[in-house]
Design a protein around this motif. Structure first.
Motif, PDB file in Angstrom:
ATOM      1  N   ARG A 276       0.782  -1.232   0.028  1.00  0.00           N
ATOM      2  CA  ARG A 276       0.032  -0.050   0.164  1.00  0.00           C
ATOM      3  C   ARG A 276       0.864   1.235   0.168  1.00  0.00           C
ATOM      4  NH1 ARG A 276      -3.082  -0.720   5.763  1.00  0.00           N
ATOM      5  NH2 ARG A 276      -1.263  -0.032   7.272  1.00  0.00           N
ATOM      6  N   ALA A 277       0.119   2.368  -0.313  1.00  0.00           N
ATOM      7  CA  ALA A 277       0.828   3.495  -0.853  1.00  0.00           C
ATOM      8  C   ALA A 277       1.639   4.294   0.448  1.00  0.00           C
ATOM      9  CB  ALA A 277       0.003   4.619  -1.623  1.00  0.00           C
ATOM     10  N   GLN A 278       1.298   3.872   1.777  1.00  0.00           N
ATOM     11  CA  GLN A 278       1.765   4.294   2.770  1.00  0.00           C
ATOM     12  C   GLN A 278       3.173   3.978   3.142  1.00  0.00           C
ATOM     13  OE1 GLN A 278      -1.317   3.061   2.494  1.00  0.00           O
ATOM     14  NE2 GLN A 278      -2.737   3.750   4.197  1.00  0.00           N
ATOM     15  N   ARG A 279       3.401   2.746   2.548  1.00  0.00           N
ATOM     16  CA  ARG A 279       4.734   1.999   2.553  1.00  0.00           C
ATOM     17  C   ARG A 279       5.089   1.477   3.962  1.00  0.00           C
ATOM     18  NH1 ARG A 279       4.217   5.635  -1.506  1.00  0.00           N
ATOM     19  NH2 ARG A 279       5.050   5.386  -3.536  1.00  0.00           N
ATOM     20  N   ASP A 280       4.092   1.198   4.600  1.00  0.00           N
ATOM     21  CA  ASP A 280       4.508   0.577   5.832  1.00  0.00           C
ATOM     22  C   ASP A 280       4.081  -0.716   6.094  1.00  0.00           C
ATOM     23  OD1 ASP A 280       1.682   0.601   5.517  1.00  0.00           O
ATOM     24  OD2 ASP A 280       1.179   1.180   7.346  1.00  0.00           O
ATOM     25  N   LEU A 281       3.922  -1.658   4.939  1.00  0.00           N
ATOM     26  CA  LEU A 281       3.982  -2.876   4.828  1.00  0.00           C
ATOM     27  C   LEU A 281       4.995  -3.459   3.676  1.00  0.00           C
ATOM     28  CD1 LEU A 281      -0.088  -3.375   4.879  1.00  0.00           C
ATOM     29  CD2 LEU A 281       1.584  -3.678   6.754  1.00  0.00           C
ATOM     30  N   VAL A 282       5.668  -4.639   3.937  1.00  0.00           N
ATOM     31  CA  VAL A 282       6.115  -5.176   2.903  1.00  0.00           C
ATOM     32  C   VAL A 282       5.871  -6.352   2.114  1.00  0.00           C
ATOM     33  CG1 VAL A 282       8.638  -6.228   2.423  1.00  0.00           C
ATOM     34  CG2 VAL A 282       8.423  -4.426   4.096  1.00  0.00           C
ATOM     35  N   ASN A 283       5.300  -6.260   0.873  1.00  0.00           N
ATOM     36  CA  ASN A 283       4.698  -7.283   0.184  1.00  0.00           C
ATOM     37  C   ASN A 283       5.754  -8.523  -0.227  1.00  0.00           C
ATOM     38  OD1 ASN A 283       3.341  -8.847  -1.488  1.00  0.00           O
ATOM     39  ND2 ASN A 283       2.702  -7.391  -2.710  1.00  0.00           N
ATOM     40  N   ASP A 284       6.177  -9.400   0.970  1.00  0.00           N
ATOM     41  CA  ASP A 284       7.039 -10.497   0.693  1.00  0.00           C
ATOM     42  C   ASP A 284       6.689 -11.176  -0.506  1.00  0.00           C
ATOM     43  OD1 ASP A 284       8.849  -9.534   2.597  1.00  0.00           O
ATOM     44  OD2 ASP A 284       7.546 -10.280   4.232  1.00  0.00           O
ATOM     45  N   ALA A 285       5.201 -11.677  -0.510  1.00  0.00           N
ATOM     46  CA  ALA A 285       4.885 -12.438  -1.579  1.00  0.00           C
ATOM     47  C   ALA A 285       4.931 -12.304  -2.838  1.00  0.00           C
ATOM     48  CB  ALA A 285       3.537 -13.008  -1.054  1.00  0.00           C
ATOM     49  N   GLY A 286       4.670 -10.915  -3.138  1.00  0.00           N
ATOM     50  CA  GLY A 286       4.749 -10.363  -4.369  1.00  0.00           C
ATOM     51  C   GLY A 286       6.362 -10.217  -4.789  1.00  0.00           C
ATOM     52  N   ASP A 287       6.967  -9.906  -3.998  1.00  0.00           N
ATOM     53  CA  ASP A 287       8.656  -9.815  -4.300  1.00  0.00           C
ATOM     54  C   ASP A 287       9.106 -11.186  -4.562  1.00  0.00           C
ATOM     55  OD1 ASP A 287       8.468  -7.427  -4.133  1.00  0.00           O
ATOM     56  OD2 ASP A 287       9.430  -6.883  -2.187  1.00  0.00           O
ATOM     57  N   LEU A 288       8.790 -12.223  -3.720  1.00  0.00           N
ATOM     58  CA  LEU A 288       9.391 -13.591  -3.870  1.00  0.00           C
ATOM     59  C   LEU A 288       8.757 -14.034  -5.287  1.00  0.00           C
ATOM     60  CD1 LEU A 288       9.136 -14.874  -0.257  1.00  0.00           C
ATOM     61  CD2 LEU A 288      11.075 -14.508  -1.323  1.00  0.00           C
ATOM     62  N   ASP A 289       7.453 -13.861  -5.598  1.00  0.00           N
ATOM     63  CA  ASP A 289       6.981 -14.529  -6.675  1.00  0.00           C
ATOM     64  C   ASP A 289       7.741 -13.858  -7.871  1.00  0.00           C
ATOM     65  OD1 ASP A 289       4.390 -15.598  -7.882  1.00  0.00           O
ATOM     66  OD2 ASP A 289       4.645 -13.892  -8.869  1.00  0.00           O
ATOM     67  N   GLY A 290       7.807 -12.565  -8.034  1.00  0.00           N
ATOM     68  CA  GLY A 290       8.369 -12.072  -9.201  1.00  0.00           C
ATOM     69  C   GLY A 290       9.880 -12.427  -9.346  1.00  0.00           C
ATOM     70  N   LEU A 291      10.782 -12.424  -8.259  1.00  0.00           N
ATOM     71  CA  LEU A 291      11.962 -13.060  -8.402  1.00  0.00           C
ATOM     72  C   LEU A 291      12.038 -14.521  -8.872  1.00  0.00           C
ATOM     73  CD1 LEU A 291      13.627 -11.331  -5.254  1.00  0.00           C
ATOM     74  CD2 LEU A 291      14.034 -10.838  -7.617  1.00  0.00           C
ATOM     75  N   ALA A 292      11.251 -15.355  -8.471  1.00  0.00           N
ATOM     76  CA  ALA A 292      11.020 -16.753  -8.596  1.00  0.00           C
ATOM     77  C   ALA A 292      10.771 -16.952 -10.208  1.00  0.00           C
ATOM     78  CB  ALA A 292      10.136 -17.492  -7.833  1.00  0.00           C
ATOM     79  N   ARG A 293       9.836 -16.104 -10.740  1.00  0.00           N
ATOM     80  CA  ARG A 293       9.411 -16.285 -12.087  1.00  0.00           C
ATOM     81  C   ARG A 293      10.565 -15.747 -13.008  1.00  0.00           C
ATOM     82  NH1 ARG A 293       3.793 -17.936 -12.570  1.00  0.00           N
ATOM     83  NH2 ARG A 293       2.610 -17.733 -10.596  1.00  0.00           N
ATOM     84  N   SER A 294      11.240 -14.823 -12.483  1.00  0.00           N
ATOM     85  CA  SER A 294      12.164 -14.284 -13.358  1.00  0.00           C
ATOM     86  C   SER A 294      13.309 -15.296 -13.621  1.00  0.00           C
ATOM     87  CB  SER A 294      12.849 -12.816 -12.753  1.00  0.00           C
ATOM     88  OG  SER A 294      13.696 -12.373 -13.529  1.00  0.00           O
ATOM     89  N   LEU A 295      13.550 -15.946 -12.448  1.00  0.00           N
ATOM     90  CA  LEU A 295      14.578 -17.070 -12.373  1.00  0.00           C
ATOM     91  C   LEU A 295      14.326 -18.103 -13.173  1.00  0.00           C
ATOM     92  CD1 LEU A 295      16.798 -18.716 -11.392  1.00  0.00           C
ATOM     93  CD2 LEU A 295      15.844 -19.307  -9.282  1.00  0.00           C
ATOM     94  N   ARG A 296      12.926 -18.383 -13.333  1.00  0.00           N
ATOM     95  CA  ARG A 296      12.335 -19.735 -14.052  1.00  0.00           C
ATOM     96  C   ARG A 296      12.695 -19.202 -15.582  1.00  0.00           C
ATOM     97  NH1 ARG A 296       8.249 -22.241 -16.641  1.00  0.00           N
ATOM     98  NH2 ARG A 296       7.473 -24.186 -15.781  1.00  0.00           N
TER      99      ARG A 296
END
Length: 306
Positions: A276-296
């Motif tokens: 969210r735009a407040q940037r007080d939460l870290v979207n771990d699932a989104g980042d992990l998914d993105g990196l994993a699919r780039s590796l794939r």
């Protein structure tokens, strides 16, 4: 005398107008952004001198709230492809193609609570953009030419920071670069001339894929996970790494697919998945998914994929 003077004056005026036109052309920029449901689309047309650079960006979100054009704050600008400061932000062997020197910046704004009612569909009381998991981004341009084994990639960076590869796919139709991530900042469609495999066929080292393994490993360490899940994901990634070392790409992909599945299954329960735009939460699932699919994507390339 008067005729001669007027002739020089006319030439000078024409030259001045040409210079002004070029200067104005450098400053011209047109970015049209629209939002339809969970999809944001931007048409880009940037002018520099006599050259026009055109492209389009499509971003598909998972369960967005307050997705509006102002909230998204999408910007695009031309950059100097030979700028040393920009080159310093890219890995060696990666560069901006002067045929499409477009830097995209997406920095969603924080909205004051007073401007949101919280009563509309897909709206939260604070009025700020938020979404779940990873968004899917496509950068498409006719300025670049697609060829089999294309070197074009989608790179992402924090504002002013180092760029890294988030490419999940590159398709033809000129060039369509696709990537996924759990957060924003800056994006480039770049030309990556680094070798994917260093050494003799069958005996080489898949350097780019192994670099992405390291990046994903560091992101797992930084994520807010319980120890059991962290160990599980780490073990699957170790299996991917071991398979890559012996160039067993089929096993590497199979183990990585299990890891991607576990990330999807745990998103929102065992893995934080809100941005969210407040940037007080870290979207771990989104980042992990993105990196994993780039590796794939990199492993698929090694395995003979497009």
């Amino acid at each position: 005398m008067n005729a001669t003077w007027r002739g020089h004056s006319g030439f000078g005026l024409a030259g001045l107008l040409l210079v002004l036109a070029l200067l104005c052309g450098t400053a011209q920029a047109q970015v049209t952004v629209t939002v339809n449901g969970n999809v944001a689309h931007a048409d880009i047309s940037l002018v520099s001198g006599l050259n026009t650079y055109e492209g389009e960006v499509t971003i598909e979100f998972d369960s967005p709230a307050n997705l509006t054009v102002p909230n998204l704050n999408f910007q695009a600008q031309l950059v100097n492809s030979s700028d040393p400061a920009l080159a310093a932000r890219l890995p060696l062997g990666v560069a901006v193609d002067p045929a499409f020197p477009v830097l995209i910046t997406i920095e969603p704004i924080t909205v004051e609570r007073i401007f949101a009612s919280g009563m509309q569909l897909h709206e939260t009381p604070d009025g700020n953009l938020r979404f779940l998991n990873a968004y899917h981004m496509e950068i498409h341009t006719h300025e670049l030419v697609y060829t089999p084994g294309t070197p074009y990639r989608v790179f992402k960076a924090p504002v002013g920071g180092a760029f890294y590869d988030i490419t999940a796919d590159v398709n033809n139709g000129s060039v369509r670069g696709r990537g996924r991530s759990g957060g924003f900042s800056q994006f480039l469609l770049v030309k990556d001339t680094r070798p994917e495999l260093v050494g003799l066929p069958g005996l080489g080292v898949p350097v780019i894929a192994l670099l992405k393994v390291t990046e994903l490993e560091l992101r797992i360490v930084a994520a807010l996970l319980d120890n059991v899940l962290r160990l599980e994901l780490g073990a699957l990634l170790t299996n991917v790494q071991l398979a890559l070392i012996v160039l067993d790409y089929g096993t590497a992909i199979a183990q990585l697919d299990q890891m991607i599945l576990r990330i999807e299954q745990e998103a929102g329960t065992g893995i934080p998945n809100v941005w969210r735009a407040q940037r007080d939460l870290v979207n771990d699932a989104g980042d992990l998914d993105g990196l994993a699919r780039s590796l794939r994507y990199s492993i698929q390339r090694l395995n003979g994929g497009p």
